[in-house]
Design a protein around this motif. Structure first.
Motif, PDB file in Angstrom:
ATOM      1  N   ARG A  99       0.829  -1.202   0.000  1.00  8.35           N
ATOM      2  CA  ARG A  99       0.000   0.000   0.000  1.00  8.35           C
ATOM      3  C   ARG A  99       0.866   1.255   0.000  1.00  8.35           C
ATOM      4  N   GLN A 100       1.945   1.205   0.742  1.00  3.78           N
ATOM      5  CA  GLN A 100       2.842   2.348   0.794  1.00  3.78           C
ATOM      6  C   GLN A 100       3.562   2.568  -0.536  1.00  3.78           C
ATOM      7  N   ALA A 101       3.614   1.534  -1.371  1.00  7.13           N
ATOM      8  CA  ALA A 101       4.249   1.685  -2.680  1.00  7.13           C
ATOM      9  C   ALA A 101       3.409   2.517  -3.634  1.00  7.13           C
ATOM     10  N   ALA A 102       2.182   2.815  -3.262  1.00  4.10           N
ATOM     11  CA  ALA A 102       1.284   3.679  -4.032  1.00  4.10           C
ATOM     12  C   ALA A 102       1.054   3.140  -5.439  1.00  4.10           C
ATOM     13  N   VAL A 103       0.847   1.831  -5.565  1.00 10.58           N
ATOM     14  CA  VAL A 103       0.540   1.218  -6.856  1.00 10.58           C
ATOM     15  C   VAL A 103      -0.961   1.289  -7.088  1.00 10.58           C
ATOM     16  N   GLY A 104      -1.350   1.610  -8.308  1.00 14.12           N
ATOM     17  CA  GLY A 104      -2.765   1.647  -8.652  1.00 14.12           C
ATOM     18  C   GLY A 104      -3.505   2.845  -8.106  1.00 14.12           C
ATOM     19  N   GLN A 105      -2.785   3.919  -7.828  1.00  9.75           N
ATOM     20  CA  GLN A 105      -3.442   5.121  -7.329  1.00  9.75           C
ATOM     21  C   GLN A 105      -4.128   5.862  -8.487  1.00  9.75           C
ATOM     22  N   GLY A 106      -5.157   6.552  -8.171  1.00  9.27           N
ATOM     23  CA  GLY A 106      -5.848   7.317  -9.193  1.00  9.27           C
ATOM     24  C   GLY A 106      -6.854   6.479  -9.963  1.00  9.27           C
ATOM     25  N   ASP A 107      -7.574   7.135 -10.844  1.00  9.32           N
ATOM     26  CA  ASP A 107      -8.630   6.489 -11.616  1.00  9.32           C
ATOM     27  C   ASP A 107      -8.118   6.175 -13.009  1.00  9.32           C
ATOM     28  N   PHE A 108      -8.909   5.439 -13.777  1.00  8.19           N
ATOM     29  CA  PHE A 108      -8.610   5.225 -15.187  1.00  8.19           C
ATOM     30  C   PHE A 108      -9.915   5.255 -15.972  1.00  8.19           C
ATOM     31  N   SER A 109      -9.794   5.478 -17.258  1.00  8.84           N
ATOM     32  CA  SER A 109     -10.956   5.505 -18.148  1.00  8.84           C
ATOM     33  C   SER A 109     -10.623   4.701 -19.387  1.00  8.84           C
ATOM     34  N   LEU A 110     -11.332   3.581 -19.572  1.00 11.33           N
ATOM     35  CA  LEU A 110     -11.080   2.677 -20.694  1.00 11.33           C
ATOM     36  C   LEU A 110     -12.407   2.198 -21.272  1.00 11.33           C
ATOM     37  N   LEU A 111     -12.335   1.442 -22.354  1.00 11.05           N
ATOM     38  CA  LEU A 111     -13.510   0.821 -22.952  1.00 11.05           C
ATOM     39  C   LEU A 111     -13.429  -0.691 -22.771  1.00 11.05           C
ATOM     40  N   ASP A 112     -14.550  -1.329 -22.397  1.00 11.09           N
ATOM     41  CA  ASP A 112     -14.527  -2.775 -22.300  1.00 11.09           C
ATOM     42  C   ASP A 112     -14.748  -3.396 -23.678  1.00 11.09           C
ATOM     43  N   HIS A 113     -14.736  -4.720 -23.746  1.00 10.97           N
ATOM     44  CA  HIS A 113     -14.804  -5.393 -25.049  1.00 10.97           C
ATOM     45  C   HIS A 113     -16.203  -5.340 -25.671  1.00 10.97           C
ATOM     46  N   GLN A 114     -17.132  -4.695 -24.991  1.00 10.75           N
ATOM     47  CA  GLN A 114     -18.460  -4.448 -25.565  1.00 10.75           C
ATOM     48  C   GLN A 114     -18.664  -2.965 -25.905  1.00 10.75           C
ATOM     49  N   GLY A 115     -17.595  -2.189 -25.748  1.00 15.27           N
ATOM     50  CA  GLY A 115     -17.656  -0.777 -26.108  1.00 15.27           C
ATOM     51  C   GLY A 115     -18.156   0.138 -25.020  1.00 15.27           C
ATOM     52  N   ARG A 116     -18.373  -0.361 -23.814  1.00 14.68           N
ATOM     53  CA  ARG A 116     -18.865   0.479 -22.728  1.00 14.68           C
ATOM     54  C   ARG A 116     -17.705   1.131 -21.982  1.00 14.68           C
ATOM     55  N   ALA A 117     -17.894   2.377 -21.570  1.00 16.22           N
ATOM     56  CA  ALA A 117     -16.869   3.085 -20.809  1.00 16.22           C
ATOM     57  C   ALA A 117     -16.747   2.465 -19.418  1.00 16.22           C
ATOM     58  N   ARG A 118     -15.515   2.300 -18.999  1.00 11.84           N
ATOM     59  CA  ARG A 118     -15.254   1.712 -17.685  1.00 11.84           C
ATOM     60  C   ARG A 118     -14.238   2.574 -16.936  1.00 11.84           C
ATOM     61  N   CYS A 119     -14.475   2.687 -15.638  1.00  8.42           N
ATOM     62  CA  CYS A 119     -13.515   3.380 -14.780  1.00  8.42           C
ATOM     63  C   CYS A 119     -13.278   2.531 -13.532  1.00  8.42           C
ATOM     64  N   LYS A 120     -12.369   2.956 -12.715  1.00  6.96           N
ATOM     65  CA  LYS A 120     -11.996   2.162 -11.538  1.00  6.96           C
ATOM     66  C   LYS A 120     -13.166   1.985 -10.571  1.00  6.96           C
ATOM     67  N   ALA A 121     -13.992   3.000 -10.458  1.00  5.59           N
ATOM     68  CA  ALA A 121     -15.114   2.943  -9.514  1.00  5.59           C
ATOM     69  C   ALA A 121     -16.113   1.852  -9.874  1.00  5.59           C
ATOM     70  N   ASP A 122     -16.117   1.418 -11.145  1.00  5.37           N
ATOM     71  CA  ASP A 122     -17.050   0.358 -11.556  1.00  5.37           C
ATOM     72  C   ASP A 122     -16.765  -0.969 -10.858  1.00  5.37           C
ATOM     73  N   PHE A 123     -15.558  -1.124 -10.327  1.00  5.42           N
ATOM     74  CA  PHE A 123     -15.174  -2.393  -9.714  1.00  5.42           C
ATOM     75  C   PHE A 123     -15.188  -2.335  -8.184  1.00  5.42           C
ATOM     76  N   ARG A 124     -15.684  -1.237  -7.646  1.00  8.58           N
ATOM     77  CA  ARG A 124     -15.792  -1.134  -6.188  1.00  8.58           C
ATOM     78  C   ARG A 124     -16.741  -2.201  -5.661  1.00  8.58           C
ATOM     79  N   GLY A 125     -16.361  -2.781  -4.556  1.00 10.95           N
ATOM     80  CA  GLY A 125     -17.169  -3.842  -3.971  1.00 10.95           C
ATOM     81  C   GLY A 125     -16.860  -5.217  -4.514  1.00 10.95           C
TER      82      GLY A 125
END
Length: 273
Positions: free
Chosen positions: A102-128
């Motif tokens: 956690r202290q290495a600060a890996v994966g910090q921040g958000d991202f914005s990509l497209l899934d293989h069905q063309g839908r926009a995806r961000c990091k918050a979509d995988f919460r939970g």
């Protein structure tokens, strides 16, 4: 002889005296012709067989079954203590590793990509959700297919255990030039029905790759305009908080990764409120 010495002697001699008294014959009454008892005579039993003498002179210890039972219980106690200490040590080691990552600060921040069905995806979509994530490319000849197959093996193992939460498998390309939405859709269907392929522009892919410390570099093109992308090889584990929790190198087997994920699930406590 003072009182304390006499008391000590009584404590020592009393058991022996009671042992001798227990072998006395009952009183022998001698009757006279007048009907009066003459005298009472007592004597110790003297007729004992060799076996009786040995049994009475040697104290009886615990039998073989009792000794085996005591040994087994003692061994089980030691084994249980060793396992408990080992589990506690492993838990401390896991907590220290998690904190260091956690202290290495890996994966910090958000991202914005497209899934293989063309839908926009961000990091918050995988919460939970627990997420196993791999970076690669669809034209990879061997390593990427092997690592993705290992990743979905882990997912299947965990899916087979009803008490565990589901794990979302994710594949992010490092070759956005060739890995379009359609190419990702064709590729992921060969591995797992829930495997989610993510792609995007060169800038978007570069941003998410930097966030997770993923190195990649496209090699020279051949006469067919084909090329290989050199990239770091690791499977990432994200917790339901969306935080980078662990990573697994190529040397880790599917069984080892599944065991690690189970431990992280058991120890997970959300830091989000």
């Amino acid at each position: 002889m003072n009182r304390s010495v006499r008391s000590m002697l009584l404590l020592v001699l009393a058991p022996k005296a009671w042992h001798r008294l227990s072998h006395l014959k009952p009183p022998a009454l001698v009757w006279t012709p007048g009907g009066k008892a003459g005298h009472v005579r007592c004597r110790l039993l003297s007729r004992q067989g060799p076996g009786d003498t040995g049994r009475q002179s040697r104290p009886q210890g615990p039998g073989l079954g009792t000794r085996l039972l005591i040994t087994a219980l003692f061994g089980a106690g030691l084994g249980g203590a060793w396992l408990a200490a080992r589990a506690e040590k492993e838990q401390r080691r896991q907590q220290q590793r998690t904190e260091a990552l956690r202290q290495a600060a890996v994966g910090q921040g958000d991202f914005s990509l497209l899934d293989h069905q063309g839908r926009a995806r961000c990091k918050a979509d995988f919460r939970g959700q627990w997420v196993l994530m791999y970076f690669g490319f669809t034209h990879c000849p061997d390593i990427c297919p092997d690592e993705l197959e290992k990743l979905v093996q882990v997912v299947r193992q965990l899916e087979a255990e009803p008490g565990l939460p589901p794990v979302q498998p994710v594949f992010i390309t490092v070759d956005p030039e060739r890995d379009t939405v359609a190419a990702m859709a064709r590729y992921v269907q060969d591995f797992h029905p829930r495997l989610l392929g993510l792609t995007g522009s060169a800038e978007q892919v570069a941003r998410v790759s930097r966030s997770y410390r993923v190195y990649y570099s496209a090699g020279p093109k051949d006469e067919d305009q084909d090329y290989i992308v050199d990239h770091s090889i690791a499977i990432y584990l994200l917790s339901p908080d969306g935080l980078f929790t662990d990573y697994y190198s190529r040397a880790r087997s599917a069984e080892q990764i599944a065991d690690s994920v189970r431990r992280h699930m058991a120890a997970f406590r959300s830091v989000l409120h």
